[in-house]
Design a protein around this motif. Structure first.
Motif, PDB file in Angstrom:
ATOM      1  N   LYS A 115      16.857 -67.908  78.414  1.00  0.00           N
ATOM      2  CA  LYS A 115      17.532 -68.598  77.327  1.00  0.00           C
ATOM      3  C   LYS A 115      18.977 -68.926  77.711  1.00  0.00           C
ATOM      4  O   LYS A 115      19.487 -69.998  77.430  1.00  0.00           O
ATOM      5  CB  LYS A 115      17.505 -67.714  76.069  1.00  0.00           C
ATOM      6  N   ARG A 116      19.621 -67.993  78.380  1.00  0.00           N
ATOM      7  CA  ARG A 116      21.033 -68.172  78.716  1.00  0.00           C
ATOM      8  C   ARG A 116      21.239 -69.135  79.893  1.00  0.00           C
ATOM      9  O   ARG A 116      22.134 -69.965  79.893  1.00  0.00           O
ATOM     10  CB  ARG A 116      21.641 -66.793  79.043  1.00  0.00           C
ATOM     11  N   PHE A 117      20.417 -69.012  80.937  1.00  0.00           N
ATOM     12  CA  PHE A 117      20.655 -69.785  82.164  1.00  0.00           C
ATOM     13  C   PHE A 117      19.603 -70.863  82.423  1.00  0.00           C
ATOM     14  O   PHE A 117      19.712 -71.620  83.377  1.00  0.00           O
ATOM     15  CB  PHE A 117      20.723 -68.841  83.377  1.00  0.00           C
ATOM     16  N   GLY A 118      18.569 -70.895  81.599  1.00  0.00           N
ATOM     17  CA  GLY A 118      17.469 -71.837  81.820  1.00  0.00           C
ATOM     18  C   GLY A 118      16.400 -71.203  82.685  1.00  0.00           C
ATOM     19  O   GLY A 118      16.717 -70.476  83.629  1.00  0.00           O
ATOM     20  N   GLN A 120      14.619 -72.401  84.936  1.00  0.00           N
ATOM     21  CA  GLN A 120      14.620 -72.825  86.354  1.00  0.00           C
ATOM     22  C   GLN A 120      15.471 -71.903  87.225  1.00  0.00           C
ATOM     23  O   GLN A 120      15.282 -71.865  88.436  1.00  0.00           O
ATOM     24  CB  GLN A 120      15.073 -74.288  86.454  1.00  0.00           C
TER      25      GLN A 120
ATOM     26  N   VAL B  48      23.766 -76.910  83.850  1.00  0.00           N
ATOM     27  CA  VAL B  48      22.637 -76.070  84.237  1.00  0.00           C
ATOM     28  C   VAL B  48      22.227 -75.324  82.980  1.00  0.00           C
ATOM     29  O   VAL B  48      23.078 -74.855  82.228  1.00  0.00           O
ATOM     30  CB  VAL B  48      23.055 -75.068  85.339  1.00  0.00           C
ATOM     31  N   GLY B  49      20.937 -75.241  82.713  1.00  0.00           N
ATOM     32  CA  GLY B  49      20.486 -74.469  81.561  1.00  0.00           C
ATOM     33  C   GLY B  49      19.861 -75.345  80.494  1.00  0.00           C
ATOM     34  O   GLY B  49      19.170 -76.302  80.806  1.00  0.00           O
ATOM     35  N   ALA B  50      20.139 -75.003  79.234  1.00  0.00           N
ATOM     36  CA  ALA B  50      19.458 -75.679  78.133  1.00  0.00           C
ATOM     37  C   ALA B  50      20.332 -76.756  77.501  1.00  0.00           C
ATOM     38  O   ALA B  50      21.554 -76.629  77.426  1.00  0.00           O
ATOM     39  CB  ALA B  50      19.045 -74.655  77.079  1.00  0.00           C
ATOM     40  N   ASN B  53      22.468 -75.809  74.299  1.00  0.00           N
ATOM     41  CA  ASN B  53      23.620 -74.999  74.681  1.00  0.00           C
ATOM     42  C   ASN B  53      24.742 -75.883  75.242  1.00  0.00           C
ATOM     43  O   ASN B  53      25.903 -75.746  74.870  1.00  0.00           O
ATOM     44  CB  ASN B  53      23.171 -73.952  75.710  1.00  0.00           C
ATOM     45  N   PRO B 123       8.822 -75.456  86.209  1.00  0.00           N
ATOM     46  CA  PRO B 123       9.658 -76.601  86.579  1.00  0.00           C
ATOM     47  C   PRO B 123       9.212 -77.290  87.869  1.00  0.00           C
ATOM     48  O   PRO B 123       8.499 -76.695  88.690  1.00  0.00           O
ATOM     49  CB  PRO B 123      11.033 -75.962  86.785  1.00  0.00           C
ATOM     50  N   ILE B 125      10.308 -77.753  91.189  1.00  0.00           N
ATOM     51  CA  ILE B 125      11.305 -77.236  92.135  1.00  0.00           C
ATOM     52  C   ILE B 125      10.880 -77.793  93.473  1.00  0.00           C
ATOM     53  O   ILE B 125       9.924 -77.314  94.072  1.00  0.00           O
ATOM     54  CB  ILE B 125      11.340 -75.692  92.147  1.00  0.00           C
ATOM     55  N   ILE B 153      15.249 -79.652  90.394  1.00  0.00           N
ATOM     56  CA  ILE B 153      14.859 -78.399  89.725  1.00  0.00           C
ATOM     57  C   ILE B 153      15.048 -78.609  88.232  1.00  0.00           C
ATOM     58  O   ILE B 153      16.154 -78.576  87.706  1.00  0.00           O
ATOM     59  CB  ILE B 153      15.636 -77.173  90.286  1.00  0.00           C
ATOM     60  N   SER B 155      12.689 -78.903  84.115  1.00  0.00           N
ATOM     61  CA  SER B 155      11.469 -78.839  83.313  1.00  0.00           C
ATOM     62  C   SER B 155      11.374 -80.015  82.343  1.00  0.00           C
ATOM     63  O   SER B 155      10.347 -80.231  81.716  1.00  0.00           O
ATOM     64  CB  SER B 155      11.418 -77.552  82.497  1.00  0.00           C
TER      65      SER B 155
END
Lengths: 251, 212
Positions: A115-118, A120, B48-50, B53, B123, B125, B153, B155
């Motif tokens: 959740k925090r970093f994804g 991947q 990087v991430g969601a 966020n 994902p 990758i 990389i 999704s």
């Protein structure tokens, strides 16, 4: 499909291990990392084999240094137990983190990290030892058994949102006797995320055993390249000659 | 020498991007203040991430208006990388529905939902090859890039409203995934040029030189 250089680290040194037991010092990991970048590694994995034991991680400085000159993805594992540990590793220049012990002990950590970093960025590292009809998950760099089956753990880690699985056969690791293709197939059959095969690569025929027979997405090579038995270029050439979808690299 | 400003909003691999910019001969700086966005000449939007966020961090830091001024009104060059590319679009369907910057019309959608292949690995990758559509062959950005491998990389993927915003794509299972999207002074890469070896550095250099 990727060809990955794996560097096992103890203190500040690249080490040779057999069955995940660190045996002796090979050299300066920076030097090896840069060489593998130049030779066309698609990615590098750094594993601190003793971090878990002493609850510390000595990789920060190595990663900071390596990521200055190496323009490919870097995965780092060893004693990552919290969001805070993960943050420090990412800030050092890692693109992905690999977790084993902490994830087995507190599986919800996978959800939190994803959740925090994804997803991947979260690699679940599984160290597996062969039992009669199955494989068991080991933690603490292959020292401690868990009674968890690899098959169940692969499913659970995938459901909890990991982005990749690094599967290391403890029995094959450091022996150069080839991949445990049955183990690898068990993993690839039970997950929808990419799988990295590790432990046992020692011959060019293992390229086919990994990518074709076991359907993994990446193979990690350690001793074979550390000791110049086989080069990353030879492995890539072999994969291309099999018609596999690996990066073309001619520099 | 042209200074390249990397926007630090708490979401991204700033150091790797900084090193790559130095490597191709430009001066990077990391900026974290609203005022610095106004002064910047060229901004890189990492990520990087969601999606949710990233957008709430930009909102929390009051970066959205200055970024609009920078990219849409002053028309200064902006490069988004990975999630930094995805937030350039109108909205995303990553874990709910979330508004993006809307600099390029389109949505962000899941690889898994978009593909009809059950066996698709998510994902992605992968060092995948970038292809260019015929119309974009004359653009300066693609020098030495067509059919070369870059590191992906992700999704989720972009789905553009207008094909004119598509510069390059890659194939993955049954999907054709937008790899480079653009609109005048704005460009986005789904892959990571700073992690794509020599080809990535060449592409980054082209973008820094030619995106105006």
């Amino acid at each position: 499909m990727r060809i990955i250089g794996r560097l096992d680290i103890k203190n500040e040194n690249l080490i040779k291990s057999i069955n995940l037991e660190g045996l002796r010092v090979i050299g300066d990991p920076n030097k090896f990392a840069k060489k593998y970048y130049t030779d066309g590694a698609d990615e590098l994995i750094f594993m601190d084999l003793v971090a878990s034991l002493y609850n510390r991680n000595s990789l920060h400085d190595i990663i900071k240094n390596v990521s200055k000159d190496v323009f490919i993805p870097i995965t780092v594992g060893g004693a990552i137990r919290s969001i805070d540990d993960a943050l420090k590793i990412f800030d050092s220049g890692a693109d992905k983190i690999a977790i084993n012990t902490a994830a087995v002990k507190y599986p919800n950590l996978i959800n939190l990290l994803a959740k925090r970093f994804g997803s991947q960025a979260i690699v679940i590292s599984i160290e597996a030892k062969k039992k009669i009809n199955s494989w068991e998950v080991y933690i603490e760099s292959g020292r401690e058994q868990t009674n968890v089956s690899v098959q169940n753990w692969v499913k659970e880690a995938t459901d909890r949102g990991c982005g990749e699985i690094l599967i290391t056969s403890i029995d094959q690791e450091g022996t150069g006797r080839g991949f445990d293709t049955e183990l690898l197939t068990t993993v690839t059959k039970n997950t929808s995320v990419p799988v990295i095969a590790s432990g046992g690569f020692g011959d060019l025929k293992d390229v086919k055993a990994g990518f074709v027979e076991s359907k993994v997405d990446a193979i990690a090579v350690a001793d074979a390249i550390h000791h110049n038995k086989i080069s990353l270029r030879q492995i890539r050439k072999k994969a291309l000659s099999l018609g596999l979808n690996v990066r073309e690299f001619n520099q | 020498m042209k200074i390249i400003s990397i926007l630090n909003y708490g979401c991204g691999n700033l150091l790797s991007i900084k090193r790559a910019i130095e490597e191709v001969g430009y001066s990077p700086e990391i900026i974290s203040e609203k005022k610095e966005i106004e002064k910047a000449k060229f901004i890189i939007l990492p990520g990087v991430g969601a999606f949710e966020n990233a957008m709430s961090l930009l909102r929390y830091k009051n970066f959205i208006e200055p970024l609009k001024q920078f990219a849409l009104i002053d028309k200064k060059p902006l490069l988004g990388i990975c999630l930094g590319m995805q937030i350039l679009l109108t909205k995303s369907f990553e874990m709910g529905e979330h508004k993006g910057l809307d600099f390029i019309p389109g949505i962000v959608t899941s690889l898994k939902k978009k593909s009809k292949k059950k066996e698709i690995k998510v994902p992605q990758i992968n060092w995948n090859k970038i292809k260019f559509s015929k119309e974009s062959e004359s653009t300066i950005l693609q020098k030495n890039i067509h059919n070369k491998n870059f590191y992906f990389i992700h999704s989720y993927m972009a789905q553009l409203d207008n094909q004119k915003n598509l510069l390059g794509y890659c194939n993955y299972y049954d999907l054709s995934i937008p790899a480079i999207i653009y609109s005048e002074n704005i460009l986005g890469c789904q892959f990571h040029p700073e992690k794509s070896g020599k080809n990535g550095l060449i592409l980054l250099k082209n973008v820094l030189e030619n995106l105006k």
